[in-house]
Scaffold this motif. Structure first.
Motif, PDB file in Angstrom:
ATOM      1  N   ASN A 268      51.385  74.375  11.622  1.00  9.56           N
ATOM      2  CA  ASN A 268      50.233  73.864  12.340  1.00  9.56           C
ATOM      3  C   ASN A 268      50.042  74.710  13.598  1.00  9.56           C
ATOM      4  OD1 ASN A 268      49.209  72.036  14.700  1.00  9.56           O
ATOM      5  ND2 ASN A 268      48.471  71.050  12.834  1.00  9.56           N
ATOM      6  N   GLN A 269      48.882  75.352  13.690  1.00  9.30           N
ATOM      7  CA  GLN A 269      48.685  76.319  14.770  1.00  9.30           C
ATOM      8  C   GLN A 269      48.606  75.657  16.141  1.00  9.30           C
ATOM      9  OE1 GLN A 269      45.265  79.432  15.883  1.00  9.30           O
ATOM     10  NE2 GLN A 269      46.024  79.694  13.801  1.00  9.30           N
ATOM     11  N   LYS A 270      48.039  74.466  16.212  1.00 12.29           N
ATOM     12  CA  LYS A 270      47.951  73.779  17.500  1.00 12.29           C
ATOM     13  C   LYS A 270      49.345  73.510  18.054  1.00 12.29           C
ATOM     14  CE  LYS A 270      45.935  69.704  19.733  1.00 12.29           C
ATOM     15  NZ  LYS A 270      45.144  68.460  19.544  1.00 12.29           N
ATOM     16  N   TRP A 271      50.265  73.043  17.185  1.00  9.84           N
ATOM     17  CA  TRP A 271      51.641  72.799  17.631  1.00  9.84           C
ATOM     18  C   TRP A 271      52.289  74.102  18.085  1.00  9.84           C
ATOM     19  CZ3 TRP A 271      56.358  74.671  15.795  1.00  9.84           C
ATOM     20  CH2 TRP A 271      57.500  74.073  16.346  1.00  9.84           C
ATOM     21  N   LEU A 272      52.094  75.148  17.291  1.00 11.11           N
ATOM     22  CA  LEU A 272      52.711  76.435  17.606  1.00 11.11           C
ATOM     23  C   LEU A 272      52.197  76.974  18.935  1.00 11.11           C
ATOM     24  CD1 LEU A 272      54.768  78.160  16.013  1.00 11.11           C
ATOM     25  CD2 LEU A 272      52.843  79.468  15.102  1.00 11.11           C
ATOM     26  N   ASN A 273      50.904  76.839  19.179  1.00 11.46           N
ATOM     27  CA  ASN A 273      50.308  77.377  20.403  1.00 11.46           C
ATOM     28  C   ASN A 273      50.668  76.574  21.639  1.00 11.46           C
ATOM     29  OD1 ASN A 273      49.139  79.486  19.014  1.00 11.46           O
ATOM     30  ND2 ASN A 273      47.145  78.499  18.808  1.00 11.46           N
ATOM     31  N   ASN A 274      51.167  75.358  21.450  1.00 13.08           N
ATOM     32  CA  ASN A 274      51.598  74.556  22.602  1.00 13.08           C
ATOM     33  C   ASN A 274      52.996  74.947  23.094  1.00 13.08           C
ATOM     34  OD1 ASN A 274      49.303  73.011  23.017  1.00 13.08           O
ATOM     35  ND2 ASN A 274      49.926  71.429  21.560  1.00 13.08           N
ATOM     36  N   LEU A 275      53.686  75.773  22.315  1.00 21.25           N
ATOM     37  CA  LEU A 275      54.992  76.268  22.736  1.00 21.25           C
ATOM     38  C   LEU A 275      54.802  77.424  23.716  1.00 21.25           C
ATOM     39  CD1 LEU A 275      56.653  76.469  19.190  1.00 21.25           C
ATOM     40  CD2 LEU A 275      56.835  74.578  20.835  1.00 21.25           C
ATOM     41  N   SER A 276      55.862  77.772  24.412  1.00 21.67           N
ATOM     42  CA  SER A 276      55.790  78.968  25.253  1.00 21.67           C
ATOM     43  C   SER A 276      55.615  80.188  24.351  1.00 21.67           C
ATOM     44  CB  SER A 276      57.073  79.121  26.077  1.00 21.67           C
ATOM     45  OG  SER A 276      58.162  79.484  25.230  1.00 21.67           O
ATOM     46  N   ASN A 277      55.027  81.234  24.875  1.00 22.08           N
ATOM     47  CA  ASN A 277      54.793  82.440  24.075  1.00 22.08           C
ATOM     48  C   ASN A 277      56.103  82.999  23.543  1.00 22.08           C
ATOM     49  OD1 ASN A 277      52.787  84.337  23.069  1.00 22.08           O
ATOM     50  ND2 ASN A 277      53.817  85.846  24.375  1.00 22.08           N
ATOM     51  N   LYS A 278      57.174  82.888  24.332  1.00 19.27           N
ATOM     52  CA  LYS A 278      58.478  83.406  23.922  1.00 19.27           C
ATOM     53  C   LYS A 278      58.999  82.659  22.688  1.00 19.27           C
ATOM     54  CE  LYS A 278      63.130  84.345  25.780  1.00 19.27           C
ATOM     55  NZ  LYS A 278      63.924  83.575  24.812  1.00 19.27           N
ATOM     56  N   ILE A 279      58.943  81.324  22.729  1.00 18.83           N
ATOM     57  CA  ILE A 279      59.444  80.536  21.598  1.00 18.83           C
ATOM     58  C   ILE A 279      58.565  80.754  20.369  1.00 18.83           C
ATOM     59  CG2 ILE A 279      59.817  78.189  20.749  1.00 18.83           C
ATOM     60  CD1 ILE A 279      60.695  77.396  23.527  1.00 18.83           C
ATOM     61  N   LYS A 280      57.266  80.820  20.571  1.00 21.58           N
ATOM     62  CA  LYS A 280      56.353  81.070  19.453  1.00 21.58           C
ATOM     63  C   LYS A 280      56.699  82.394  18.766  1.00 21.58           C
ATOM     64  CE  LYS A 280      51.453  81.886  18.473  1.00 21.58           C
ATOM     65  NZ  LYS A 280      50.085  81.946  19.051  1.00 21.58           N
ATOM     66  N   LEU A 281      56.910  83.434  19.540  1.00 22.48           N
ATOM     67  CA  LEU A 281      57.262  84.740  18.971  1.00 22.48           C
ATOM     68  C   LEU A 281      58.624  84.686  18.273  1.00 22.48           C
ATOM     69  CD1 LEU A 281      56.038  87.137  21.803  1.00 22.48           C
ATOM     70  CD2 LEU A 281      55.002  86.804  19.546  1.00 22.48           C
ATOM     71  N   GLU A 282      59.555  83.901  18.811  1.00 22.02           N
ATOM     72  CA  GLU A 282      60.876  83.773  18.184  1.00 22.02           C
ATOM     73  C   GLU A 282      60.764  83.087  16.816  1.00 22.02           C
ATOM     74  OE1 GLU A 282      63.484  83.550  22.336  1.00 22.02           O
ATOM     75  OE2 GLU A 282      62.741  81.711  21.396  1.00 22.02           O
ATOM     76  N   ILE A 283      59.907  82.083  16.710  1.00 17.68           N
ATOM     77  CA  ILE A 283      59.699  81.415  15.419  1.00 17.68           C
ATOM     78  C   ILE A 283      59.055  82.379  14.428  1.00 17.68           C
ATOM     79  CG2 ILE A 283      58.385  79.599  14.246  1.00 17.68           C
ATOM     80  CD1 ILE A 283      58.807  77.871  16.745  1.00 17.68           C
ATOM     81  N   GLN A 284      58.085  83.148  14.881  1.00 25.12           N
ATOM     82  CA  GLN A 284      57.433  84.111  13.991  1.00 25.12           C
ATOM     83  C   GLN A 284      58.404  85.207  13.554  1.00 25.12           C
ATOM     84  OE1 GLN A 284      54.071  84.975  16.608  1.00 25.12           O
ATOM     85  NE2 GLN A 284      52.706  83.778  15.287  1.00 25.12           N
TER      86      GLN A 284
END
Length: 366
Positions: A268-284
């Protein structure tokens, strides 16, 4: 054997079995405690819903454990991955609805069942251009795929593709009740053919003489068992992995290699975008590393599933060159009847040709 010796051996076996069960229970308890601690320490929980069981990872390339491990390691425990497997939260369209509404953070789903939420992915279901494993791998690793398909999906603001799963090409498979080989299009005359929720696959199969029916994935095994469908089209892995013991309902598997039975893990992109950019990149990055592990293993899983189906009595048929040409000439992507769909999904027929060209080009990632 003397009675006292037999009693001694029986007692020894009983003690051994008891110790083994005790050790397993202890390990399970320790694992449960470890998971509880990880969940409590995490800042975020990523619920991953899937129709497939974790314990069949040797056959099914769901990659749940690998993804969970990498996400938790890459985020240093800030994200805990909570896997809801084996269809406990549904399958197919149910999961599509759950992730788009934010009821779960991520799902594993087939491209066909996701295509109504992410229509651009349905371009894969135009037949006979990306079905071979290497061609599909080349395509999804290409900049053309990223710019023409993945970027538009991201721009919709609903979903983010984390992992592509290579599952092999779709088949035409008869049920045990029907039990006929479908090696030529005319063999579909009057046949009840189950099709997933893909507009493009519906278009393809409606060009054949089959009677096309849309049946949710969770109900396919029951429909096969009760003789309500004659033929289905999952890949060999999909047939093995199907819910409700679908693999026990298989007759003839015809490897027509029409389209890739592609799966994706999406968030879910909304959930992903609510994370910090660092954590989002780590998940990706965890998704990318999971994909690389998957690429090294998917051929082995396909072969295991093929052997398992044959052991259950399924007959697997490879089309000869004349039969392949017949299917491709009648229904292949070069036919003008696909032009409107190419324009609808990609904007132009030229853009589609760029994707076709990408299937022939290996990238540094594969």
């Amino acid at each position: 054997m003397p009675t006292n010796r037999r009693q001694f051996l029986q007692a020894s076996f009983a003690v051994g079995a008891s110790l083994l069960l005790s050790e397993r229970a202890k390990a399970s308890s320790e694992s449960d405690l470890e998971e509880k601690v990880k969940r409590q320490r995490a800042l975020y929980t990523l619920r991953l819903a899937s129709p497939y069981p974790i314990y069949q990872s040797e056959f099914i390339p769901h990659m749940h454990i690998e993804f969970k491990s990498l996400v938790e390691r890459f985020t240093n425990g800030k994200v805990y991955v909570d896997i809801h497997h084996n269809g406990v939260l549904g399958s197919g369209r149910e999961l599509m609805a759950a992730v788009t509404r934010g009821q779960v953070e991520a799902i594993l789903i087939s491209v066909s069942n996701l295509s109504r939420a992410a229509p651009a992915l349905d371009i894969l279901n135009i037949p006979f251009w990306a079905s071979a494993n290497q061609a599909f791998l080349n395509l999804i690793c290409s900049p053309q795929w990223q710019s023409m398909v993945i970027d538009p999906i991201n721009q919709q603001g609903k979903l983010t593709v984390l992992i592509h799963h290579i599952v092999g090409a779709r088949t035409l498979t008869s049920t045990k009740h029907f039990n006929r080989l479908i090696n030529l299009p005319e063999k579909l005359e009057g046949v009840v053919l189950r099709v997933p929720a893909s507009k493009v696959l519906h278009h393809f199969y409606n060009m054949t003489p089959a009677n096309v029916v849309d049946v949710p994935w969770a109900k396919v095994a029951k429909m096969a068992r009760t003789d309500h469908i004659d033929v289905m089209d999952p890949s060999v892995i999909g047939l093995f992995a199907g819910r409700d013991k679908l693999r026990h309902q298989i007759g003839h598997v015809s490897l027509i290699e029409s389209v890739p039975d592609a799966w994706v893990t999406v968030a879910n992109q909304k959930w992903l975008n609510n994370l910090s950019n660092k954590i989002k990149l780590e998940i990706q990055e965890a998704g990318l590393q999971t994909f690389r592990t998957h690429v090294a293993q998917f051929e082995q899983r396909q072969q295991r599933c093929k052997r398992a189906l044959m052991a259950l009595g399924a007959k697997i048929y490879h089309l000869n060159e004349d039969e392949k040409q017949d299917w491709q000439q009648r229904f292949g992507h070069h036919n003008a009847q696909w032009n409107d769909i190419k324009r609808e999904l990609l904007g132009s027929t030229q853009a589609f040709q760029q994707l076709v060209d990408a299937t022939q080009q290996r990238s540094s990632d594969n």
